[in-house]
Design a protein around this motif. Structure first.
Motif, PDB file in Angstrom:
ATOM      1  N   ILE A 299       0.797  -1.085   0.031  1.00 54.90           N
ATOM      2  CA  ILE A 299       0.123   0.033   0.059  1.00 54.90           C
ATOM      3  C   ILE A 299       0.852   1.252  -0.114  1.00 54.90           C
ATOM      4  O   ILE A 299       1.744   1.314   0.961  1.00 54.90           O
ATOM      5  CB  ILE A 299      -0.881  -0.007   1.207  1.00 54.90           C
ATOM      6  CG1 ILE A 299      -1.854  -1.128   1.229  1.00 54.90           C
ATOM      7  CG2 ILE A 299      -1.697   1.333   1.388  1.00 54.90           C
ATOM      8  CD1 ILE A 299      -2.810  -1.150   2.358  1.00 54.90           C
ATOM      9  N   GLY A 300       0.632   1.961  -0.941  1.00 58.77           N
ATOM     10  CA  GLY A 300       1.524   3.223  -1.003  1.00 58.77           C
ATOM     11  C   GLY A 300       0.935   4.668  -1.092  1.00 58.77           C
ATOM     12  O   GLY A 300       1.484   5.294  -0.674  1.00 58.77           O
ATOM     13  N   CYS A 301      -0.566   4.750  -1.351  1.00 57.71           N
ATOM     14  CA  CYS A 301      -1.349   6.126  -1.000  1.00 57.71           C
ATOM     15  C   CYS A 301      -2.675   5.886  -0.827  1.00 57.71           C
ATOM     16  O   CYS A 301      -2.986   6.766  -0.076  1.00 57.71           O
ATOM     17  CB  CYS A 301      -1.008   6.437  -2.186  1.00 57.71           C
ATOM     18  SG  CYS A 301      -2.096   5.590  -3.657  1.00 57.71           S
ATOM     19  N   GLU A 302      -3.448   4.606  -0.988  1.00 54.88           N
ATOM     20  CA  GLU A 302      -4.713   4.726  -0.734  1.00 54.88           C
ATOM     21  C   GLU A 302      -5.516   5.732  -1.335  1.00 54.88           C
ATOM     22  O   GLU A 302      -6.560   6.220  -1.075  1.00 54.88           O
ATOM     23  CB  GLU A 302      -5.276   4.559   1.018  1.00 54.88           C
ATOM     24  CG  GLU A 302      -4.537   3.424   1.427  1.00 54.88           C
ATOM     25  CD  GLU A 302      -4.791   3.196   2.859  1.00 54.88           C
ATOM     26  OE1 GLU A 302      -5.581   2.373   3.288  1.00 54.88           O
ATOM     27  OE2 GLU A 302      -4.328   3.984   3.650  1.00 54.88           O
TER      28      GLU A 302
ATOM     29  N   CYS B 182      -0.681  -1.213  -5.328  1.00 55.61           N
ATOM     30  CA  CYS B 182      -1.441  -2.216  -4.794  1.00 55.61           C
ATOM     31  C   CYS B 182      -2.157  -3.151  -5.682  1.00 55.61           C
ATOM     32  O   CYS B 182      -3.300  -3.786  -5.285  1.00 55.61           O
ATOM     33  CB  CYS B 182      -2.589  -1.516  -3.829  1.00 55.61           C
ATOM     34  SG  CYS B 182      -3.621  -0.324  -4.831  1.00 55.61           S
TER      35      CYS B 182
ATOM     36  N   ASN C  93      -7.018  -1.444  -8.260  1.00 56.81           N
ATOM     37  CA  ASN C  93      -6.325  -1.079  -7.209  1.00 56.81           C
ATOM     38  C   ASN C  93      -7.060  -1.537  -5.966  1.00 56.81           C
ATOM     39  O   ASN C  93      -8.033  -0.783  -5.512  1.00 56.81           O
ATOM     40  CB  ASN C  93      -6.187   0.697  -7.138  1.00 56.81           C
ATOM     41  CG  ASN C  93      -5.496   1.322  -8.238  1.00 56.81           C
ATOM     42  OD1 ASN C  93      -4.502   1.013  -8.345  1.00 56.81           O
ATOM     43  ND2 ASN C  93      -6.004   2.465  -8.870  1.00 56.81           N
TER      44      ASN C  93
ATOM     45  N   CYS D 157      -6.476  -0.934  -2.910  1.00 58.62           N
ATOM     46  CA  CYS D 157      -6.508   0.036  -1.835  1.00 58.62           C
ATOM     47  C   CYS D 157      -7.953   0.846  -1.765  1.00 58.62           C
ATOM     48  O   CYS D 157      -8.313   1.066  -0.665  1.00 58.62           O
ATOM     49  CB  CYS D 157      -5.635   0.993  -1.892  1.00 58.62           C
ATOM     50  SG  CYS D 157      -5.558   2.137  -3.217  1.00 58.62           S
TER      51      CYS D 157
ATOM     52  N   ALA E   8      -5.770   5.581  -4.986  1.00 61.60           N
ATOM     53  CA  ALA E   8      -5.646   4.929  -6.451  1.00 61.60           C
ATOM     54  C   ALA E   8      -4.802   5.837  -7.378  1.00 61.60           C
ATOM     55  O   ALA E   8      -5.052   6.015  -8.520  1.00 61.60           O
ATOM     56  CB  ALA E   8      -7.152   5.240  -7.045  1.00 61.60           C
ATOM     57  N   GLU E   9      -3.888   6.332  -6.879  1.00 68.15           N
ATOM     58  CA  GLU E   9      -2.695   6.888  -7.580  1.00 68.15           C
ATOM     59  C   GLU E   9      -1.471   5.944  -8.161  1.00 68.15           C
ATOM     60  O   GLU E   9      -1.097   6.244  -9.038  1.00 68.15           O
ATOM     61  CB  GLU E   9      -2.209   8.073  -6.634  1.00 68.15           C
ATOM     62  CG  GLU E   9      -2.865   9.471  -6.703  1.00 68.15           C
ATOM     63  CD  GLU E   9      -3.015  10.147  -8.110  1.00 68.15           C
ATOM     64  OE1 GLU E   9      -2.170  10.077  -8.978  1.00 68.15           O
ATOM     65  OE2 GLU E   9      -4.184  10.338  -8.711  1.00 68.15           O
ATOM     66  N   CYS E  10      -0.960   5.425  -7.254  1.00 66.50           N
ATOM     67  CA  CYS E  10       0.218   4.850  -7.239  1.00 66.50           C
ATOM     68  C   CYS E  10       0.132   3.592  -8.171  1.00 66.50           C
ATOM     69  O   CYS E  10       1.143   3.169  -8.588  1.00 66.50           O
ATOM     70  CB  CYS E  10       1.156   4.637  -5.830  1.00 66.50           C
ATOM     71  SG  CYS E  10       0.451   3.498  -4.823  1.00 66.50           S
ATOM     72  N   GLY E  11      -0.714   2.794  -7.578  1.00 70.87           N
ATOM     73  CA  GLY E  11      -1.068   1.770  -8.395  1.00 70.87           C
ATOM     74  C   GLY E  11      -0.273   0.471  -7.909  1.00 70.87           C
ATOM     75  O   GLY E  11      -0.201  -0.691  -8.237  1.00 70.87           O
TER      76      GLY E  11
HETATM   77  S1  FES Z   1      -1.968   2.217  -2.633  1.00 71.56           S
HETATM   78 FE1  FES Z   1      -1.706   3.520  -4.203  1.00 71.56          FE
HETATM   79  S2  FES Z   1      -3.038   3.112  -5.660  1.00 71.56           S
HETATM   80 FE2  FES Z   1      -3.661   1.946  -3.927  1.00 71.56          FE
END
Ligand code: FES
Ligand SMILES: Cc1cc2nc3c(=O)[nH]c(=O)nc-3n(C[C@H](O)[C@H](O)[C@H](O)COP(=O)(O)OP(=O)(O)OC[C@H]3O[C@@H](n4cnc5c(N)ncnc54)[C@H](O)[C@@H]3O)c2cc1C
Ligand code: FES
Lengths: 297, 936
Positions: free
Chosen positions: B38-41, B48, B58, B60, B43-46
């Motif tokens: 999990i990098g951002c929650e 997940c 995504n 998250c 839907a930005e970083c992808g």
């Molecule tokens: S954690 Fe970054 S898109 Fe889901």
């Protein structure tokens, strides 16, 4: 951070309405969640009591065509639209606009209904639906009816729909015939949020000789609080020859009537003014080429 | 709780879980599948990304109950038993894995692409992976790996690896061996801090200041304390000993007592039975603030009207005035035929490492932990230990810091984050406590790259020789010192560029403000000064009608010249060669026979731009710099290298393993590495300043060679042969026509009471402080880069098509992974130029979401050609010097010079605003002084 307490996956419209009723305003409709859940996280409010997912209602997730009218369920995802050969022929601009939204992970869940219901003045799919003169079927306060998509909007991020009560069901639009075509294009900037600096969708119909614009619909956004048609541009095209001079007068009409604003960290009004010309030209030229080639074949 | 029926990686589950679960939470918390990151929650970083019925989503933001009745595939489900999926294999082969935090997401997204399109082109890959980010690799290797895997899948030969050419490869050194733990990283088995759980573990959250500057009048915690499930609520009153930490100056409160100095300052911490309860408890803590005047920028900070932010600091808001004086500046400008004086602005930028900060504290006596233990992915474990011990009032020996894998750092994981807080909470509650920052919290909390204002005046003679550089720099240090002193010193000492400048006068003011603190970030201040220096160089070239490449050649540092800090360069200055490489490549990569700096095709303008850079290796400036490593051989023939040097993806683990394998003449595969455990590994020093290959590489090399001597000696005794007759070959020792394995010798040594172990504390060559005129640094790396840009003259849109680079790194210990550092550095720097800015408005961060901070995606990746120049540094391990930062320094000015060449508009502020650029083009303006954040 918890974003919701209960999650429901109804299978029919009445079931969804019943759930909304049961929660008495404390439930919220969700489709792909790519607007709703991200906003909820950003705002950091208390969790939604319940989310009612409409994408498990089969009849809201289909794309159909009866020879005349194209029907697109509100729960149809951007990916479904992009991959639909039917829509590639019948609604090219919609396919183009849905193709530029997010990456595949977002497109695989984000719905066209969500894009419209979110009611941004420049939602990409929405801009194309406006140019295609789509109508929406809704259930507002228990009353089921069709209305032109433009009539859904009240202001930025405000629609006729109460997301704890009302449902957007589907869209319908006339398919594209020979001599007709649509196209979409947008300008982005590489910084900040993924909202376009300016988007433009056009739909045109040529006369039988392919020499004049018989009909035209143009949506350039954002230039107003809601997505609107550029009627002056349409008027500058209809009945005119498909020449550079007409293009120039369409641009002049756009410049004379559209008053884009400066949005913080997105674009200045001056830049948008410049982009109106670039986008309108590029999009119209694409549509024109398509309309001509469809007429030949 | 409701019943969820779901198939995950082929296994059906019927599981009772809260309806509020996201799919990512279900996988990680309920099913223990921690390969999904999990990098951002947002839907930005992808990263997940998992597949639901074969489709990437995504996880998250995907509600677990949306997956009711469906089949989910995660990274753990890709390999067939021991056999890796072609993507997993090719990611390893092509060096597409650095920190590995993004790897599961990239591989899952790519696997869906390959299922749909068996033979994707570069554009198809860019389209599919557009929203799946990697901050380390720069994506070039990722594209190759995916194309190679595609071929693999349909039975064709995989693509050859783009391994760079190097000089004199040895047995293991200068060979592209696979990084350590890379199989774990591609299969999802690799453990980052948040992947650890302990029985009875509590979850912690931090209450942060919403105001940039305010007096704290009262803090009331009663309501939070009584919330069921809350186990502790701590404020400044609960800090056992010293309530200040900091790496250079101890000015940063563990928990604020009387004042808050930036939005994000920590005021209280909570531990509770769940993350949700902890979050709810934060909302129940009441803090009364009295807002104070906000010091929003460094120039205001320097003015007499500004309130003093740190009353104990002797020079007020002036954190440090840094000076370079060299020659006679007046004479320098008197000798000049042309002078260019300009002002440049660079913004605050964010590391955006994909793994948000996480720390776990375990109290002494709990679950086999003898002492208070903190698990954390940190760049400086020993200093963490020191700072935890000071705050806790414990001797350092009673604290243990265990480093986990790090999902990217880039300088942003040097300062204390949650380490002290979890130590306090674990001690008070007697239970393990995990503190995981959300992305949004990470964004506002951690130190960033300094925003700077740089006024720089450059003088040159008609023949192109530089005569003088005078510069004034303002650096926004933010609320706390962090590493500002050191970073801004580097910006200052490198403000002449890698050139011979006989007269220089440079003043830098590092200022305290109420903005987010600034600290270390790849490039360490030099990124900012290079932006100014290299654009002034092009303007001098234009005034003198000298080719920009020629101007740099005329002035380039070489062996025998003296830098502006008075250091005589005695060896390893490969700048001229890097210039020659790039010049040659520019001609080869030019679309036509006759080279031109710029040309037009329709409404597209194209141009090349060039820039040079240099960057010190190691701390320098008189700071004692040392690193220690230990190497031990085992009876099974394996070897372990132990050192507390952090591997955040840059690869120090394989570097030390290669050094040990080389010295011991054993296969690389037999070496394993234990990093960053303050009880088990000696201190490798901070992982910063591009120092680890040089420092810890040397420590490991020398320790391994001492161990080799001991082993040789033992064989001599075992078989009664003279040591000179013993030779090594593939893990075996040969003597008199017979042979014995390293393992057998180790067994013999143990029987005879000998340790098969050696330790070495390596001390860097001595350096001198700035101003003394001696050697400020023991080595410098050099680079030249050229960028080819395409500008849409109708829209102002900028596309970087190619970056050609050549870098003098002394020796490529691992050529492929080193190339990965260069590619990643270039793409990160491209972001610095075109996409990234952390926006703060009067002390209030606007960039509160990752959605508002765009780092380069795969779509921005240019074609990168990178060459290596290996001017050996005599003291470096096998001649190596630093590489971590050098590639991130000159890309920005190379792009800006190219933009000027294409459009005639000079860029004085970044990130470049296409809006302003287009308006300048239309208006015939020659420069833009505004950046993206000025669009308002
Ligand atoms: S954690 Fe970054 S898109 Fe889901
Ligand atoms: C990384 C990323 C990039 C993006 N890029 C773009 C872009 O380039 N262009 C763009 O236009 N958008 C973009 N978006 C926004 C978003 O994906 C779209 O607006 C999407 O179409 C929303 O659909 P959804 O199904 O996810 O809606 P949801 O988030 O589920 O719902 C949105 C709103 O509509 C309501 N709603 C949804 N369906 C119905 C229904 N059937 N009846 C009544 N109310 C309903 C919800 O209650 C909510 O208020 C991006 C989002 C992300 C995360
Ligand atoms: S390897 Fe991709 S983010 Fe580190």
């Amino acid at each position: 951070m918890k974003l919701w307490n209960h999650y429901h996956t109804p299978h029919t419209i009445p079931e969804a309405l019943a759930l909304l009723g049961d929660y008495g305003g404390r439930a919220r409709i969700v489709a792909g969640g790519t607007d709703l859940l991200i906003e909820s996280r950003a705002e950091g409010h208390a969790p939604h009591e319940a989310l009612i997912d409409i994408t498990t209602i089969r009849e809201l997730c289909d794309i159909t065509h009866d020879g005349e009218t194209v029907m697109i369920g509100a729960g149809v995802t951007h990916s479904q639209i992009v991959k639909s050969t039917l829509l590639q022929q019948q609604a090219a601009c919609l396919v183009e606009s849905c193709g530029v939204v997010g990456g595949p992970q977002v497109r695989n869940v984000a719905t066209i209904g969500g894009n419209v219901a979110h009611a941004l003045p420049a939602g990409d799919g929405t801009v194309s639906l406006v140019a295609l003169d789509a109508e929406a079927e809704v259930i507002v306060n228990g009353d089921r009816r069709w209305l032109p998509i433009r009539d859904l909007y009240l202001g930025p991020a405000q629609s006729l729909l109460n997301p704890s009560r009302d449902l957007l069901l589907r869209f319908r639009l006339r398919g594209t015939k020979p001599g007709e075509a649509s196209a979409f294009n947008r300008i982005m900037r590489p910084q900040g949020v993924a909202l376009p600096v300016l988007g433009c969708a056009v739909w045109i119909a040529l006369d039988e000789e392919g020499a004049r614009y018989a009909k035209a619909r143009v949506c350039i956004a954002p230039v107003a609080p809601t997505p609107v048609r550029s009627e002056a541009v349409e008027a500058a095209l209809v009945g005119q020859a498909t020449t550079d001079a007409t293009l120039a007068s369409a641009v002049a009409a756009a410049h004379a009537t559209l008053r884009p604003r400066t949005s913080k960290y997105r674009a200045t009004a001056e830049y948008r003014h410049e982009m109106i010309e670039v986008l309108l030209r590029r999009t119209l030229i694409t549509a024109l080429e398509r309309a001509r080639s469809s007429q030949v074949s | 709780m409701s019943v969820l029926m779901i198939t995950v990686n082929g296994q059906a589950h019927e599981i009772d879980v809260p309806e509020s679960r996201t799919l990512a939470q279900l996988l990680r918390l309920d099913l223990g599948l921690t390969g999904t990151k999990i990098g951002c929650e947002e839907a930005e970083c992808g990263i997940c990304t998992v597949l639901v019925d074969g489709t990437p989503v995504n996880s998250c933001i995907y509600p677990a109950f949306k997956a009711q009745g469906r089949a989910v595939t995660t990274i753990e489900g890709l390999a067939q038993g021991e056999t890796l999926h072609p993507l997993q294999r090719e990611f390893i082969r092509h060096g597409a894995v650095q920190c590995g935090f993004c790897t599961p997401g990239l591989i899952m997204t790519a696997s869906a692409l390959l299922d749909e399109n068996p033979d994707p082109g570069v554009e198809d890959i860019k389209h599919a992976l557009k929203d799946t980010y990697c901050r380390c690799t720069g994506y070039t290797s990722v594209i190759q790996a995916i194309q190679s895997a595609a071929r693999h899948k349909h039975g064709a030969e995989p693509l050859p690896v783009n391994d760079p050419e190097v000089d004199e490869p040895m047995e293991v050194i200068s060979r592209s061996v696979s990084p350590q733990q890379v199989v774990e990283k591609v299969t999802g088995a690799a453990k980052f801090t948040d992947d650890f759980t302990f029985p009875g573990m509590l979850f912690a959250r931090t209450l942060r200041s919403p105001l940039p500057h305010a007096r704290i009048l009262a803090i009331r915690t009663e309501h939070a304390r009584t919330l069921p499930g809350v186990r502790a609520v701590l404020t400044h009153q609960d800090v056992p000993a010293e309530n200040l930490h900091g790496l250079v100056y101890r000015d940063w409160p563990v928990l604020c007592a009387d004042v808050v100095r930036y939005v994000g300052d920590a005021v209280a911490v909570v531990a509770a039975d769940s993350e949700e309860i902890a979050a709810a408890a934060l909302g129940l803590i009441e803090v009364d603030y009295e807002p104070l005047t906000v010091v929003g920028d460094p120039k205001f900070a320097h003015s007499p009207e500004a309130p003093v932010l740190h009353p104990n600091h002797p020079t007020g808001n002036l954190l440090k005035h840094i000076k370079v004086r060299h020659g006679d500046i007046a004479q320098g400008f008197a000798e000049a035929d042309v002078i260019v004086e300009r002002e440049y602005h660079t913004p605050t930028t964010e590391h955006a490492f994909l793994e948000p900060e996480c720390a776990i504290g375990v109290p002494a006596g709990c679950l086999d932990h003898e002492k208070l233990t903190v698990y954390v992915g940190s760049q400086i474990p020993y200093q963490d230990r020191n700072q935890i011990a000071r705050a806790m009032g414990l001797p350092e020996e009673q604290v243990r810091v265990i480093g986990t894998l790090i999902g990217g750092g880039f300088g942003g994981k040097e300062d204390i984050a949650g380490q002290i807080h979890v130590a306090m909470l674990a001690t008070v509650t007697g239970r393990p406590v995990k503190m995981l920052y959300t992305r949004q919290e990470s964004l506002i909390f951690h130190p960033k790259r300094h925003a700077t204002i740089i006024r720089i005046k450059t003088g040159a003679k008609r023949d192109g020789r530089l005569t003088a550089v005078e510069a004034e720099l303002y650096g926004d240090g933010g609320a706390y010192a962090s590493l500002s002193d050191k970073v801004m010193t580097r910006a200052t000492t490198h403000a002449t560029g890698p050139y011979v400048v006989p007269h220089a006068k440079i003043d830098c003011y590092a200022m305290y403000t109420n903005n987010v603190p600034s600290g270390a970030f790849r490039g360490f201040g030099v990124t900012q000064s290079a932006f100014a220096v290299e654009q002034n160089m092009d303007q001098i070239a234009a005034l003198l009608s000298i080719d920009p490449i020629e101007l740099r050649r005329i002035n380039a540092q070489k062996v025998g010249v003296t830098t502006a800090t008075g250091q005589l360069l005695r060896e390893s200055v490969g700048l001229l060669e890097t210039i020659a490489d790039v010049e040659r490549d520019m001609h080869t990569h030019h679309p036509s026979q006759d080279f031109a700096w710029t040309w037009r095709e329709g409404h597209k303008a194209y141009a090349w731009g060039i820039a040079c850079a240099y960057k010190n290796t190691g701390l320098g400036g008189g700071a004692p710099d040392k690193s220690e490593a230990e190497v031990e051989a085992y009876e099974d023939g394996t070897v372990e290298v132990r050192t507390a040097a952090a591997d955040m993806g840059q690869g120090i683990a394989h570097v030390v393993a290669q050094c040990a394998a080389e010295e011991l003449h054993i296969p690389y595969e037999r070496v394993r590495v234990l990093l960053c455990d303050t009880d088990l590994t000696p201190n490798g020093g901070p992982t910063t300043a591009s120092r680890q290959t040089f420092m810890t590489g040397n420590a490991a090399r020398i320790a391994a060679s001492a161990l080799r001597e001991a082993i040789t000696q033992s064989v001599a005794e075992m078989f009664d042969v003279p040591p000179q007759q013993i030779t090594y070959e593939e893990g075996l020792l040969r003597y008199n026509g017979s042979r014995v394995s390293v393992g057998e010798v180790v067994a013999w040594m143990k029987q005879h009471g000998l340790d098969a172990r050696a330790r070495h504390e390596y001390w860097a060559p001595k350096t001198e402080p700035l101003g003394s005129g001696g050697d400020m640094h023991f080595a410098f790396s050099y680079a030249t880069q050229a960028a080819l840009v395409e500008i849409d003259m109708e829209t102002g849109e900028i596309l970087v098509k190619k970056v050609l680079s050549s870098t003098d790194i002394g020796r490529a210990i691992n050529p492929l992974m080193l190339q990965g550092q260069i590619e990643g550095g270039i793409v990160m720097a491209l972001g610095n130029c075109l996409t990234e800015e952390f926006i703060i408005e009067d002390g209030i961060p606007w960039t509160r979401l990752l959605a508002r901070y765009k780092m380069p995606s795969i779509k921005h990746t240019p074609e990168i050609v990178s060459r290596l120049v290996e001017h050996r540094a005599a003291e470096g391990p096998y001649g190596a010097k630093g590489v971590g930062e050098i590639p991130s320094i000159n890309t920005t000015p190379a792009i800006c010079n190219a933009i000027y060449n294409a459009t005639g508009v000079r860029i004085y502020a970044i990130p470049v605003d296409q809006d302003a650029l287009l308006r300048a083009v239309k208006a015939g303006q020659e420069s833009i002084m505004t950046a993206w954040s000025d669009v308002r």
